[in-house]
Scaffold this motif. Sequence first.
Motif, PDB file in Angstrom:
ATOM      1  N   SER A  28       0.851  -1.182   0.000  1.00  0.00           N
ATOM      2  CA  SER A  28       0.000   0.000   0.000  1.00  0.00           C
ATOM      3  C   SER A  28       0.891   1.237   0.000  1.00  0.00           C
ATOM      4  N   THR A  29       0.686   2.130  -0.965  1.00  0.00           N
ATOM      5  CA  THR A  29       1.525   3.321  -1.075  1.00  0.00           C
ATOM      6  C   THR A  29       0.791   4.602  -0.693  1.00  0.00           C
ATOM      7  N   SER A  30      -0.535   4.614  -0.742  1.00  0.00           N
ATOM      8  CA  SER A  30      -1.323   5.790  -0.377  1.00  0.00           C
ATOM      9  C   SER A  30      -2.797   5.383  -0.351  1.00  0.00           C
ATOM     10  N   TYR A  31      -3.665   6.378  -0.191  1.00  0.00           N
ATOM     11  CA  TYR A  31      -5.107   6.130  -0.244  1.00  0.00           C
ATOM     12  C   TYR A  31      -5.675   6.669  -1.546  1.00  0.00           C
ATOM     13  N   CYS A  32      -6.594   5.935  -2.131  1.00  0.00           N
ATOM     14  CA  CYS A  32      -7.367   6.441  -3.263  1.00  0.00           C
ATOM     15  C   CYS A  32      -8.530   7.266  -2.707  1.00  0.00           C
ATOM     16  N   ARG A  83      -9.600   7.839   1.368  1.00  0.00           N
ATOM     17  CA  ARG A  83      -9.409   7.501   2.781  1.00  0.00           C
ATOM     18  C   ARG A  83     -10.743   7.255   3.487  1.00  0.00           C
ATOM     19  N   SER A  84     -11.774   8.035   3.175  1.00  0.00           N
ATOM     20  CA  SER A  84     -13.054   7.911   3.875  1.00  0.00           C
ATOM     21  C   SER A  84     -13.705   6.546   3.660  1.00  0.00           C
ATOM     22  N   SER A  85     -13.490   5.940   2.506  1.00  0.00           N
ATOM     23  CA  SER A  85     -14.080   4.621   2.252  1.00  0.00           C
ATOM     24  C   SER A  85     -13.073   3.487   2.473  1.00  0.00           C
ATOM     25  N   GLY A  86     -11.835   3.834   2.847  1.00  0.00           N
ATOM     26  CA  GLY A  86     -10.825   2.811   3.128  1.00  0.00           C
ATOM     27  C   GLY A  86     -10.160   2.233   1.887  1.00  0.00           C
ATOM     28  N   CYS A  87     -10.308   2.898   0.754  1.00  0.00           N
ATOM     29  CA  CYS A  87      -9.704   2.414  -0.490  1.00  0.00           C
ATOM     30  C   CYS A  87      -8.239   2.845  -0.549  1.00  0.00           C
ATOM     31  N   LYS A  88      -7.356   1.866  -0.726  1.00  0.00           N
ATOM     32  CA  LYS A  88      -5.917   2.130  -0.763  1.00  0.00           C
ATOM     33  C   LYS A  88      -5.373   1.912  -2.168  1.00  0.00           C
TER      34      LYS A  88
END
Length: 176
Positions: free
Chosen positions: A95-99, A101-106
């Motif tokens: 995992s390098t970042s969030y796509c 963050r609010s939905s937890g998509c990394k």
Amino acid sequence: MGSITAWIVFSGLCLALASAGCEKAEKECEKKGGECSWKDPGGDLEKSGLCREGKWGEGEYCFCGYCWVKPKPCEPVDTCKGECSKKSPGKGWISTSYCDRSSGCKCWTKFVQPKCFPDLKCKFNGGTCVEIPEGKPIPPQVGTCKSSDASRRCYCIRKGTGPTIGPIDRKWDVGK
């Protein structure tokens, strides 16, 4: 026999009262497209809050489980050069970042392991590891390199043309 009958009636009454106290919570959960349940009802659902009614210490307080909803799919974004998902796509992904963050998509990127690894002697002598194809001449080596793949031909050669201190395994004569 009479005590068993009383216990069954009492249990049924408790269940009826418990489910009656959560009607508002169940409707709120249904508005999200979910369902209230103590356990995961299956179908790749995830928890989205609690199903409860009332306030603690003020009258009746009912806790009716969790609100289970179908998660919204992760949407790809321009800043993610890999795959966007909540869970790793598999072995070798980091995992390098969030796509989102609010939905937890990394953002998951495939980890590419270096082909050749220098040992301390190679690093100390200013070397770098290179892979030299079969049939090509091998320049003088200043250390050794290792590889996770035995079929790779990894060699430690000097970076640039600067002076070297000497091999790391040299025996130093003290006092001379």
